[in-house]
Design a protein around this motif. Sequence first.
Motif, mmCIF file in Angstrom:
data_model
loop_
_atom_site.group_PDB
_atom_site.id
_atom_site.type_symbol
_atom_site.label_atom_id
_atom_site.label_comp_id
_atom_site.label_asym_id
_atom_site.label_seq_id
_atom_site.Cartn_x
_atom_site.Cartn_y
_atom_site.Cartn_z
ATOM 1 N N ILE A 48 -116.771 19.743 11.494
ATOM 2 C CA ILE A 48 -117.640 19.395 12.685
ATOM 3 C C ILE A 48 -118.125 17.669 12.302
ATOM 4 N N LEU A 49 -118.560 17.552 11.030
ATOM 5 C CA LEU A 49 -118.930 16.141 10.787
ATOM 6 C C LEU A 49 -117.815 15.033 11.196
ATOM 7 N N ASP A 50 -116.565 15.529 10.714
ATOM 8 C CA ASP A 50 -115.346 14.747 11.197
ATOM 9 C C ASP A 50 -115.371 14.332 12.590
ATOM 10 N N ARG A 51 -115.447 15.541 13.435
ATOM 11 C CA ARG A 51 -115.579 15.162 14.865
ATOM 12 C C ARG A 51 -116.672 14.372 15.283
ATOM 13 N N LEU A 52 -118.090 14.686 14.772
ATOM 14 C CA LEU A 52 -118.921 13.947 15.274
ATOM 15 C C LEU A 52 -118.759 12.419 14.740
ATOM 16 N N GLU A 53 -117.984 12.076 13.742
ATOM 17 C CA GLU A 53 -117.948 10.576 13.169
ATOM 18 C C GLU A 53 -116.787 10.126 13.896
ATOM 19 N N ARG A 54 -115.687 10.800 14.464
ATOM 20 C CA ARG A 54 -114.820 10.310 15.374
ATOM 21 C C ARG A 54 -115.489 9.700 16.613
ATOM 22 N N ASN A 55 -116.604 10.499 17.005
ATOM 23 C CA ASN A 55 -117.190 10.147 18.333
ATOM 24 C C ASN A 55 -118.460 9.341 18.275
ATOM 25 N N GLU A 56 -118.535 8.814 16.850
ATOM 26 C CA GLU A 56 -119.356 7.748 16.676
ATOM 27 C C GLU A 56 -120.908 8.075 16.773
ATOM 28 N N LEU A 57 -121.231 9.526 16.492
ATOM 29 C CA LEU A 57 -122.385 10.210 16.584
ATOM 30 C C LEU A 57 -123.250 10.194 15.102
ATOM 31 N N VAL A 58 -122.128 10.315 14.299
ATOM 32 C CA VAL A 58 -122.690 10.481 12.836
ATOM 33 C C VAL A 58 -121.992 9.334 11.978
ATOM 34 N N LYS A 59 -122.446 8.974 10.866
ATOM 35 C CA LYS A 59 -121.687 8.124 10.170
ATOM 36 C C LYS A 59 -122.019 8.524 8.575
ATOM 37 N N ARG A 60 -121.091 8.554 7.763
ATOM 38 C CA ARG A 60 -121.189 9.054 6.258
ATOM 39 C C ARG A 60 -121.273 7.741 5.259
ATOM 40 N N VAL A 61 -122.252 7.787 4.612
ATOM 41 C CA VAL A 61 -122.480 6.743 3.779
ATOM 42 C C VAL A 61 -122.341 7.100 2.334
ATOM 43 N N ARG A 62 -121.649 6.436 1.398
ATOM 44 C CA ARG A 62 -121.843 6.608 -0.081
ATOM 45 C C ARG A 62 -123.079 6.509 -0.686
ATOM 46 N N SER A 63 -123.598 7.236 -1.595
ATOM 47 C CA SER A 63 -125.081 6.683 -2.141
ATOM 48 C C SER A 63 -124.800 5.732 -3.185
ATOM 49 N N VAL A 64 -125.920 4.996 -2.925
ATOM 50 C CA VAL A 64 -126.084 3.757 -3.951
ATOM 51 C C VAL A 64 -126.184 4.238 -5.321
ATOM 52 N N GLN A 65 -127.208 5.208 -5.518
ATOM 53 C CA GLN A 65 -127.442 5.739 -6.669
ATOM 54 C C GLN A 65 -126.407 6.305 -7.351
ATOM 55 N N ASP A 66 -125.867 7.491 -6.660
ATOM 56 C CA ASP A 66 -124.718 8.190 -7.324
ATOM 57 C C ASP A 66 -123.477 8.123 -6.413
ATOM 58 N N LYS A 67 -122.474 7.416 -6.703
ATOM 59 C CA LYS A 67 -121.324 7.009 -6.130
ATOM 60 C C LYS A 67 -120.588 8.412 -5.527
ATOM 61 N N ARG A 68 -120.932 9.473 -6.376
ATOM 62 C CA ARG A 68 -120.171 11.061 -6.029
ATOM 63 C C ARG A 68 -120.433 11.601 -4.828
ATOM 64 N N LYS A 69 -121.952 11.031 -4.479
ATOM 65 C CA LYS A 69 -122.678 11.684 -3.201
ATOM 66 C C LYS A 69 -122.196 10.994 -1.903
ATOM 67 N N VAL A 70 -122.105 11.680 -0.831
ATOM 68 C CA VAL A 70 -121.743 11.071 0.527
ATOM 69 C C VAL A 70 -122.849 11.680 1.302
ATOM 70 N N HIS A 71 -123.742 10.687 2.056
ATOM 71 C CA HIS A 71 -125.048 11.180 2.979
ATOM 72 C C HIS A 71 -124.407 11.083 4.246
ATOM 73 N N ALA A 72 -124.825 11.923 5.036
ATOM 74 C CA ALA A 72 -124.632 11.879 6.547
ATOM 75 C C ALA A 72 -125.686 11.336 7.200
ATOM 76 N N HIS A 73 -125.533 10.296 8.432
ATOM 77 C CA HIS A 73 -126.682 9.858 9.142
ATOM 78 C C HIS A 73 -126.379 9.722 10.509
ATOM 79 N N LEU A 74 -127.463 9.909 11.549
ATOM 80 C CA LEU A 74 -127.263 9.706 12.732
ATOM 81 C C LEU A 74 -126.937 8.090 13.057
ATOM 82 N N THR A 75 -126.050 8.069 13.917
ATOM 83 C CA THR A 75 -125.850 6.883 14.640
ATOM 84 C C THR A 75 -126.907 6.487 15.710
#
Length: 158
Positions: free
Chosen positions: A67-94
């Motif tokens: 679902i996040l893949d689709r939302l990201e393709r539609n530019e509704l959500v973006k994923r951002v790698r955590s600055v503190q822990d590079k293994r974690k990816v956070h979802a944010h609304l655009t």
Amino acid sequence: MEKHEEVLISIRQIIRAIDLHSKRLSKESGLTGPQLILMRSIKELGEVTIRELSNHTNMSQATATTILDRLERNELVKRVRSVQDKRKVHAHLTDKGRMVLEQAPTPLQQNFINKFQRLEEWEQSLLLSSVQRISSMMNAEDIDVAPVLEIGSITTPE
């Protein structure tokens, strides 16, 4: 009319209500119910990982990721790698995602939850037991689903 016919009519009415709401949601916002739920959860939780999001929405991580893949393709959500822990990816609304979310109708299950929570405890238990029995009678109790009232594809509007 016999009782079994009345039960089947009620089940059909529920299915129809879900279908009509899903079509309205898709028409008005271009989103599916699960997409809307994930977007609302991202807004509510703030900086959130896919694992936290799937736990919060009771969706599998695979489903949430699709679902996040689709939302990201539609530019509704973006994923951002955590600055503190590079293994974690956070979802944010655009900004576009926030705007779509503000204009989207309430998911059908939210109306249901609001009404259900106003019932007495004994009535909630009775309804739960009855619906679980119906699910069992339809051989559906082993089907893994998220608590989302949606018909059709969970990732793309029909």
